[in-house]
Design a protein around this motif. Structure first.
Motif, mmCIF file in Angstrom:
data_model
loop_
_atom_site.group_PDB
_atom_site.id
_atom_site.type_symbol
_atom_site.label_atom_id
_atom_site.label_comp_id
_atom_site.label_asym_id
_atom_site.label_seq_id
_atom_site.Cartn_x
_atom_site.Cartn_y
_atom_site.Cartn_z
ATOM 1 N N GLY A 51 0.800 -1.196 -0.016
ATOM 2 C CA GLY A 51 0.056 -0.133 -0.020
ATOM 3 C C GLY A 51 0.774 1.260 0.037
ATOM 4 N N LEU A 52 0.118 2.279 -0.055
ATOM 5 C CA LEU A 52 1.102 3.730 -0.167
ATOM 6 C C LEU A 52 1.757 3.961 1.117
ATOM 7 N N GLY A 53 1.180 3.481 2.289
ATOM 8 C CA GLY A 53 2.010 3.632 3.589
ATOM 9 C C GLY A 53 3.219 3.183 3.496
ATOM 10 N N GLU A 54 3.782 2.434 2.742
ATOM 11 C CA GLU A 54 4.740 1.916 2.860
ATOM 12 C C GLU A 54 5.869 2.568 1.806
ATOM 13 N N MET A 55 5.465 3.383 1.407
ATOM 14 C CA MET A 55 6.389 4.270 0.521
ATOM 15 C C MET A 55 6.825 5.720 1.168
ATOM 16 N N ASP A 56 8.090 5.864 0.879
ATOM 17 C CA ASP A 56 8.452 7.315 1.613
ATOM 18 C C ASP A 56 8.025 8.459 0.431
ATOM 19 N N ALA A 57 8.320 9.464 0.874
ATOM 20 C CA ALA A 57 8.044 10.604 0.238
ATOM 21 C C ALA A 57 8.623 10.829 -1.366
ATOM 22 N N ASP A 58 9.839 10.427 -1.369
ATOM 23 C CA ASP A 58 10.548 10.365 -2.700
ATOM 24 C C ASP A 58 9.839 9.268 -3.627
ATOM 25 N N GLN A 59 9.454 8.050 -3.120
ATOM 26 C CA GLN A 59 8.878 7.151 -3.765
ATOM 27 C C GLN A 59 7.531 7.310 -4.176
ATOM 28 N N LEU A 60 6.646 8.071 -3.501
ATOM 29 C CA LEU A 60 5.277 8.506 -3.723
ATOM 30 C C LEU A 60 5.615 9.597 -4.876
ATOM 31 N N ALA A 61 6.512 10.446 -4.808
ATOM 32 C CA ALA A 61 6.780 11.540 -5.671
ATOM 33 C C ALA A 61 7.057 11.085 -7.241
#
Length: 116
Positions: A51-61
């Motif tokens: 899920g999205l909760g496992e990504m850090d800010a850079d990965q989400l970006a």
């Protein structure tokens, strides 16, 4: 739609991204076969996201928030009531109706719509 996997390339070539994201298990298999055929090396520890909760800010970006990579889905207001009912059923605190729904729906599951 967030990615399911992140593959880290060992020595990316000029102009090649350091990370490759895949969005299904099939795409992951195809990408790994492609890397193998082109002698592209990658780290064995492939990161899998639940899920999205496992990504850090850079990965989400890089993935979900980047307009070049994101996929938007249209939701119509006419679907709102049905969506709320299903959400309450599957995410609510009452376990018995959820268990009944899952048990009764298993036989009619369309496996082609599951990304596995």
């Amino acid at each position: 739609v967030p990615p399911l996997h992140r593959i880290e390339l060992v020595q990316p070539k000029k102009g090649q991204d350091k990370y490759v994201y895949t969005y299904s298990d099939r795409e992951l298999r195809d990408k790994l076969l492609e890397f193998q055929s082109k002698n592209i090396r990658y780290k064995d520890s492939i990161q899998r996201y639940k899920g999205l909760g496992e990504m850090d800010a850079d990965q989400l970006a890089e993935t979900t928030m980047d307009p070049r990579h994101r996929t938007l889905r249209r939701i119509n207001l006419s679907d709102l009531e049905a969506a709320e009912q299903v959400f309450d059923l599957l995410m609510g605190n009452d376990v018995a109706p959820r268990k009944e729904f899952i048990s009764s729906s298993a036989a009619t599951l369309d496996r082609s719509r599951i990304d596995a």
